[in-house]
Design an enzyme around this catalytic site. Structure first.
Site, mmCIF file in Angstrom:
data_model
loop_
_atom_site.group_PDB
_atom_site.id
_atom_site.type_symbol
_atom_site.label_atom_id
_atom_site.label_comp_id
_atom_site.label_asym_id
_atom_site.label_seq_id
_atom_site.Cartn_x
_atom_site.Cartn_y
_atom_site.Cartn_z
ATOM 1 N N LYS A 187 0.845 -1.206 0.000
ATOM 2 C CA LYS A 187 0.000 0.000 0.000
ATOM 3 C C LYS A 187 0.877 1.251 0.000
ATOM 4 C CE LYS A 187 -1.693 1.642 3.990
ATOM 5 N NZ LYS A 187 -1.379 3.074 4.226
ATOM 6 N N ASN A 188 1.884 1.275 0.868
ATOM 7 C CA ASN A 188 2.670 2.500 1.048
ATOM 8 C C ASN A 188 3.672 2.738 -0.062
ATOM 9 O OD1 ASN A 188 1.147 2.924 3.270
ATOM 10 N ND2 ASN A 188 2.734 2.364 4.753
ATOM 11 N N CYS B 218 -4.728 12.356 12.582
ATOM 12 C CA CYS B 218 -5.418 11.086 12.348
ATOM 13 C C CYS B 218 -5.336 10.333 13.666
ATOM 14 C CB CYS B 218 -4.759 10.328 11.210
ATOM 15 S SG CYS B 218 -3.190 9.662 11.699
ATOM 16 N N ARG C 225 -0.172 14.903 13.075
ATOM 17 C CA ARG C 225 0.574 14.507 11.877
ATOM 18 C C ARG C 225 0.979 15.774 11.123
ATOM 19 N NH1 ARG C 225 -0.828 9.204 10.222
ATOM 20 N NH2 ARG C 225 0.825 9.243 8.655
ATOM 21 N N ASP D 181 4.662 0.594 11.964
ATOM 22 C CA ASP D 181 3.409 -0.018 11.505
ATOM 23 C C ASP D 181 3.265 -1.458 11.974
ATOM 24 O OD1 ASP D 181 3.446 1.645 8.248
ATOM 25 O OD2 ASP D 181 2.976 2.356 10.266
ATOM 26 N N ARG E 265 -8.503 -0.424 4.558
ATOM 27 C CA ARG E 265 -7.612 0.560 3.923
ATOM 28 C C ARG E 265 -6.299 -0.088 3.501
ATOM 29 N NH1 ARG E 265 -5.831 4.668 7.555
ATOM 30 N NH2 ARG E 265 -4.578 5.120 5.722
HETATM 31 C C1 EPZ Z 1 4.316 6.869 6.176
HETATM 32 O O1 EPZ Z 1 3.560 7.916 6.763
HETATM 33 C C2 EPZ Z 1 3.378 5.684 6.112
HETATM 34 N N1 EPZ Z 1 2.210 6.014 5.292
HETATM 35 C C3 EPZ Z 1 2.915 5.312 7.531
HETATM 36 O O2 EPZ Z 1 2.122 4.131 7.422
HETATM 37 C C4 EPZ Z 1 4.151 4.993 8.369
HETATM 38 O O3 EPZ Z 1 3.751 4.727 9.699
HETATM 39 C C5 EPZ Z 1 5.110 6.195 8.356
HETATM 40 O O4 EPZ Z 1 5.453 6.525 6.990
HETATM 41 C C6 EPZ Z 1 6.397 5.903 9.103
HETATM 42 O O5 EPZ Z 1 7.035 4.814 8.528
HETATM 43 C C7 EPZ Z 1 2.336 5.972 3.952
HETATM 44 O O6 EPZ Z 1 3.395 5.707 3.413
HETATM 45 C C8 EPZ Z 1 1.098 6.274 3.160
HETATM 46 P P1 EPZ Z 1 6.473 10.209 8.213
HETATM 47 P P2 EPZ Z 1 4.154 9.426 6.767
HETATM 48 O O7 EPZ Z 1 6.355 11.462 7.442
HETATM 49 O O8 EPZ Z 1 4.867 9.697 5.507
HETATM 50 C C9 EPZ Z 1 6.628 13.358 11.731
HETATM 51 C C10 EPZ Z 1 0.246 2.772 7.731
HETATM 52 O O9 EPZ Z 1 -0.213 2.233 8.747
HETATM 53 N N2 EPZ Z 1 6.536 14.375 10.677
HETATM 54 O O10 EPZ Z 1 7.686 9.351 8.040
HETATM 55 O O11 EPZ Z 1 3.069 10.337 7.169
HETATM 56 C C11 EPZ Z 1 5.312 12.610 11.903
HETATM 57 O O12 EPZ Z 1 4.438 13.325 12.751
HETATM 58 C C12 EPZ Z 1 0.733 4.202 7.799
HETATM 59 O O13 EPZ Z 1 0.391 2.199 6.613
HETATM 60 C C13 EPZ Z 1 6.717 15.705 11.007
HETATM 61 O O14 EPZ Z 1 6.941 16.052 12.164
HETATM 62 O O15 EPZ Z 1 5.203 9.304 7.961
HETATM 63 C C14 EPZ Z 1 5.745 11.318 12.520
HETATM 64 O O16 EPZ Z 1 5.918 11.507 13.913
HETATM 65 C C15 EPZ Z 1 0.510 4.829 9.157
HETATM 66 N N3 EPZ Z 1 6.613 16.651 10.033
HETATM 67 C C16 EPZ Z 1 7.118 11.066 11.885
HETATM 68 O O17 EPZ Z 1 7.547 12.338 11.359
HETATM 69 C C17 EPZ Z 1 6.355 16.309 8.732
HETATM 70 O O18 EPZ Z 1 6.292 17.216 7.867
HETATM 71 C C18 EPZ Z 1 7.077 10.056 10.749
HETATM 72 O O19 EPZ Z 1 6.248 10.569 9.760
HETATM 73 C C19 EPZ Z 1 6.171 14.946 8.416
HETATM 74 C C20 EPZ Z 1 6.278 13.998 9.400
#
Ligand code: EPZ
Length: 416
Positions: free
Chosen positions: A22-23, A116, A121, A305, A397
């Site tokens: 998915k990701n 979420c 986020r 995850d 999802r």
């Molecule tokens: C991706 O989300 C995945 N989703 C998530 O999977 C996964 O948990 C996550 O990466 C971490 O591996 C998809 O790929 C669609 P991040 P993403 O940006 O890109 C902080 C699932 O269950 N952050 O790496 O949103 C954020 O708050 C989902 O399949 C900022 O602070 O994750 C978090 O604490 C859930 N500022 C951390 O970084 C930003 O601008 C990781 O977020 C962006 C992120």
């Protein structure tokens, strides 16, 4: 609302083919916007998040055809750069369309994705990176308005190796003028898959999978054909289900190297895992031992995850396992539901202490989020009696025909 009814106690045995990731497919679908030619994507899982991405592409003017696990996108008709709010609300990861829309149309408008079930986020890293790429970003009234004639290459250092921000940079910079270098980039396998897709389109991305990624902007990109990598979190979930049922399951069309931290934890718990490059087999003991402390980290560390599914395994281990959730600030909503099933889990901030019990007891529980919901299914497969898992739209999802997959392995689960 649909729910799963599970009767626990059956050993999971047999072989299962793991779905596409998915990701990985979500940013790859966004990347199809970067060309007006046709892209063919194989091993695309049938998920509600993919449905929403297809709706976004069609709204923007693309022709999208789906046949089984193959999606064909023809982007010559792209005529707008706005994503409707109701679609943004349905899928937070729509933010990854931002870079692709800007790269294609030079403008973009979408509502801020909001938080979420995993807590706050923010998208500050995305916004800062776009501004460094020369994009004019206005965030007012809960909307993001972007415009840019043509992004220009630059040096970007991410404060955190954000998966989404790394993907948005790759999508925006691929058609930029000049070279972009991203430092402290995310190293997840999905980043490598996206880079491979864009390079098949004629892009010039190097270093994907490492902390420093370079993107040489090119004037245009062409169509291509690609097969999405297997879903490592679905692999981890199925392995967890085998672990709690004294199971013996073979997983095919998967990459053990992408789940090595999960394999390490399951082996600490007494499972034996063998395999090759694209398959593995997990045999679980009658009674699991606890794992060493599970600390979620960016790839190649233990994936956040997989924290919930593995917690369902630790819930029935003969001892105590400590979890530390380092990535998200509120990713223990599934704990209360696991405790309703007889688990003994306490949390304090980002730490969860799981005191294993011999077996769980069926009850009615609610999915709190995608991976939390999957963890409840794993727990229900172990529990005495009947477990009813509600709010399974969360699970749909990310898991393709989840109840059919589990049933194929001998699990007693039905969707009502
Ligand atoms: C991706 O989300 C995945 N989703 C998530 O999977 C996964 O948990 C996550 O990466 C971490 O591996 C998809 O790929 C669609 P991040 P993403 O940006 O890109 C902080 C699932 O269950 N952050 O790496 O949103 C954020 O708050 C989902 O399949 C900022 O602070 O994750 C978090 O604490 C859930 N500022 C951390 O970084 C930003 O601008 C990781 O977020 C962006 C992120």
């Amino acid at each position: 609302m649909s729910e799963f009814i599970i009767r626990g106690g059956n050993r999971l045995t047999g072989s299962i083919k793991v779905q596409g990731a998915k990701n990985s497919v979500l940013p790859i679908l966004a990347a199809t916007l970067l060309t007006n030619e046709t892209c063919v994507i194989h091993n695309c899982p049938r998920l509600s998040d993919v449905d929403i991405s297809v709706q976004i592409l069609r709204h923007l003017g693309c022709q999208v055809a789906r046949e089984g696990n193959t999606v064909t996108v023809e982007g010559s008709g792209v005529c707008r750069g706005d994503v409707p709010e109701q679609l943004m609300r349905k899928m937070r990861s729509s933010i990854v369309f931002l870079g692709a829309i800007i790269g294609r149309t030079g403008m973009a408008r979408m509502s801020a994705p909001g938080g979420c079930e995993l807590g706050n986020r923010p998208i500050d890293l995305h916004m800062a990176a776009l501004r460094r790429l020369g994009v004019n970003v206005d965030e007012t009234g809960g909307f993001i308005n972007c415009c840019c004639s043509r992004p220009r290459g630059c040096e970007i250092t991410l404060g955190f190796p954000s998966v989404g921000a790394t993907e948005n940079i790759m999508l925006t910079a691929s058609l930029a003028s000049g070279r972009t270098v991203v430092r402290n980039a995310a190293r997840e396998p999905e980043i490598c898959d996206l880079a491979e897709f864009i390079n098949k389109m004629g892009g010039r991305i190097s270093g994907a999978g490492e902390s420093t990624v370079a993107i040489e902007g090119v004037p245009c990109l062409h169509g291509c054909e690609h097969t999405v990598i297997p879903d490592r979190i679905v692999s981890a979930t199925i392995m967890s289900a085998a672990a709690v049922t004294n199971g013996d399951v073979e997983l095919t069309n998967m990459r053990p190297e992408h789940v090595s931290p999960i394999i390490t934890a399951l082996e600490e718990m007494g499972c034996s895992v063998t395999g090759g490059d694209t398959w593995c087999r997990i045999k679980a003991p009658e009674r699991l031992a606890p794992a060493c402390t599970v600390r979620t980290m960016p790839y190649p560390g233990f994936p956040t995850d997989a924290q919930a599914p593995l917690m369902a395994v630790a819930a029935v281990a003969n001892g105590t396992t400590v979890f530390i959730e380092s990535i998200f600030d509120s990713r223990y909503k599934h704990v209360a539901e696991l405790n309703r099933l007889g688990a003994k889990i306490s949390t304090d901030g980002r730490t969860a202490v799981v005191c294993g019990v011999s077996r769980l007891t069926g009850a009615a529980v609610e999915s709190t989020d995608l991976r939390g919901g999957a963890a409840l299914v794993v727990a229900g497969l172990n529990a005495y009696g009947e477990t009813r898992v509600g709010n399974i739209c969360h699970i749909d999802r990310g898991y393709e025909f989840f109840e059919k997959q589990i049933s194929l392995l001998g699990g007693d689960i039905v969707r009502v």
